[in-house]
Design a protein around this motif. Structure first.
Motif, short mmCIF file in Angstrom:
data_model
loop_
_atom_site.label_atom_id
_atom_site.label_comp_id
_atom_site.label_asym_id
_atom_site.label_seq_id
_atom_site.Cartn_x
_atom_site.Cartn_y
_atom_site.Cartn_z
N LEU A 31 0.85 -1.21 0.00
CA LEU A 31 0.00 0.00 0.00
C LEU A 31 0.87 1.25 0.00
N VAL A 32 1.89 1.23 0.85
CA VAL A 32 2.76 2.42 0.97
C VAL A 32 3.59 2.58 -0.31
N ALA A 33 4.02 1.47 -0.89
CA ALA A 33 4.84 1.54 -2.11
C ALA A 33 4.06 2.20 -3.25
N ARG A 34 2.79 1.82 -3.40
CA ARG A 34 1.96 2.41 -4.47
C ARG A 34 1.83 3.93 -4.28
N MET A 35 1.61 4.28 -3.02
CA MET A 35 1.43 5.69 -2.66
C MET A 35 2.73 6.48 -2.93
N LEU A 36 3.85 5.88 -2.57
CA LEU A 36 5.13 6.57 -2.75
C LEU A 36 5.45 6.73 -4.24
N LYS A 37 5.22 5.66 -5.02
CA LYS A 37 5.53 5.72 -6.46
C LYS A 37 4.79 6.89 -7.10
N LYS A 38 3.52 7.03 -6.71
CA LYS A 38 2.69 8.10 -7.28
C LYS A 38 3.30 9.47 -6.93
N ARG A 39 3.69 9.62 -5.67
CA ARG A 39 4.26 10.91 -5.23
C ARG A 39 5.60 11.19 -5.93
N MET A 40 6.39 10.12 -6.13
CA MET A 40 7.72 10.30 -6.73
C MET A 40 7.63 10.62 -8.23
N ASP A 41 6.45 10.44 -8.81
CA ASP A 41 6.28 10.78 -10.22
C ASP A 41 5.92 12.25 -10.41
N SER A 42 5.72 12.98 -9.30
CA SER A 42 5.33 14.39 -9.42
C SER A 42 6.49 15.22 -9.96
N GLU A 43 6.11 16.29 -10.63
CA GLU A 43 7.09 17.17 -11.29
C GLU A 43 8.09 17.77 -10.29
N ASP A 44 7.60 18.17 -9.10
CA ASP A 44 8.48 18.88 -8.15
C ASP A 44 9.61 18.00 -7.62
N VAL A 45 9.44 16.67 -7.70
CA VAL A 45 10.42 15.76 -7.14
C VAL A 45 11.68 15.68 -8.02
N LYS A 46 11.54 16.19 -9.26
CA LYS A 46 12.69 16.13 -10.19
C LYS A 46 13.89 16.88 -9.64
N LYS A 47 13.65 17.94 -8.84
CA LYS A 47 14.79 18.72 -8.34
C LYS A 47 15.41 18.10 -7.09
N GLY A 48 14.81 17.04 -6.57
CA GLY A 48 15.30 16.39 -5.35
C GLY A 48 14.18 16.27 -4.33
N PHE A 49 14.51 15.76 -3.15
CA PHE A 49 13.46 15.56 -2.14
C PHE A 49 14.06 15.27 -0.78
N ILE A 50 13.22 15.41 0.23
CA ILE A 50 13.58 14.99 1.59
C ILE A 50 12.54 13.97 2.00
N LEU A 51 12.98 12.75 2.15
CA LEU A 51 12.07 11.65 2.46
C LEU A 51 12.02 11.42 3.97
N ASP A 52 10.82 11.46 4.52
CA ASP A 52 10.62 11.37 5.98
C ASP A 52 9.63 10.24 6.27
N GLY A 53 10.12 9.17 6.91
CA GLY A 53 9.22 8.05 7.26
C GLY A 53 9.23 6.92 6.25
N TYR A 54 10.05 7.00 5.25
CA TYR A 54 10.22 5.95 4.24
C TYR A 54 11.67 5.94 3.82
N PRO A 55 12.34 4.80 3.77
CA PRO A 55 11.83 3.45 4.06
C PRO A 55 11.86 3.14 5.55
N ARG A 56 11.06 2.13 5.93
CA ARG A 56 11.03 1.67 7.32
C ARG A 56 11.38 0.19 7.41
N THR A 57 11.49 -0.47 6.28
CA THR A 57 11.88 -1.89 6.26
C THR A 57 12.86 -2.07 5.09
N ILE A 58 13.58 -3.19 5.14
CA ILE A 58 14.51 -3.49 4.03
C ILE A 58 13.74 -3.61 2.72
N ASN A 59 12.58 -4.24 2.80
CA ASN A 59 11.74 -4.37 1.61
C ASN A 59 11.44 -2.98 1.01
N GLN A 60 11.12 -2.03 1.88
CA GLN A 60 10.83 -0.67 1.42
C GLN A 60 12.09 -0.01 0.86
#
Ligand code: AP5
Length: 221
Positions: free
Chosen positions: A63-92
């Protein structure tokens, strides 16, 4: 610049991510905030996630992976990002690696905000969040100028449902099960920088900014 903030609940990931986002002009991506917005909106994802969140458990990876993929496709993420709360597991962490590989980008730094259990409980049981702009306050550590009112936008402040002491203790337990392997993972990739987050928020921010500005030479684990 692509940064990850790792650390226990209450370490100050959200507080630091918001300040860094302003300082470095980068989008702040908090999986917790996105999930809470979904719960508030009553979306299907929010309905599926709510029970896990209220119990202090992790929402299932898919569920979280689907949500993150969608957010990471946004235009603003092209310049970089600060990820908070992800990943929380090796799988993530592996899912994130795949997403970034597809985009042909790499993480620059992973900051691990180390915090003691006593500090976590004091911070989270006193946390107050703005119902409109999401700004963070604390009843004693960072009180708003007017009790119960957001300094930034004037909306009311509330306590998160998962910030009850019993749920906070569960969140700490869940966190501790996963963190060692995650720290090892980023240590092996030579991306990890550990710092104590038990000090004043401004000092933590200065330390992070110093490392970011110094570049990869500052990574010593
Ligand atoms: P999430 O919202 O990510 O919560 P968390 O990781 O438990 O972290 P917190 O937001 O509680 O703490 P923080 O480190 O951001 O601290 P903050 O800056 O607010 O996740 C919530 C839930 O969503 C999870 O339990 C899970 O169910 C689900 N979820 C989210 N992501 C997921 C994922 N990837 N996979 C699966 N499930 C996921 O600070 C806390 C308080 O302390 C504030 O009041 C602040 O003002 C104060 N404070 C901060 N820094 C300082 C300081 N230096 N000195 C004094 N006070 C300070």
């Amino acid at each position: 610049m692509k940064l990850i903030l790792l650390g226990p609940p209450g370490a100050g990931k959200g507080t630091q991510a918001k300040r860094l986002a302003e300082e470095l002009a980068l989008p702040h991506i908090s999986t917790g905030d996105i999930l809470r917005q979904n719960v508030k909106d009553g979306s299907l994802l929010g309905k599926e996630a709510k029970d896990y969140m209220d119990k202090g458990l992790l929402v299932p990876d898919d569920l979280v992976a689907r949500m993150l993929k969608k957010r990471m496709d946004s235009e603003d993420v092209k310049k970089g990002f600060i990820l908070d709360g992800y990943p929380r597991t090796i799988n993530q962490a592996k899912t994130l690696e795949e997403i970034l590989k597809e985009k042909k980008v790499n993480i620059d730094f992973v900051f691990y905000l180390d915090t003691s259990d006593a500090v976590i409980i004091q911070r989270l049981t006193g946390r107050l969040v703005c119902s409109s702009c999401g700004a963070n306050f604390h009843a004693t550590n960072m009180p708003p100028k007017k009790a119960g009112i957001c300094d930034k936008c004037g909306a009311t402040l509330f306590q998160r449902t998962d910030d009850k002491e019993e749920t906070v203790r569960k969140r700490i337990e869940v966190y501790k099960k996963e963190v060692a392997s995650l720290v090892e993972y980023y240590k092996n990739l030579n991306k990890l920088r550990c710092l104590s987050a038990d000090k004043e928020a401004g000092l933590v921010l200065n330390e992070i900014v110093k490392f970011v500005r110094a570049g990869n030479d500052s990574i010593k684990v």
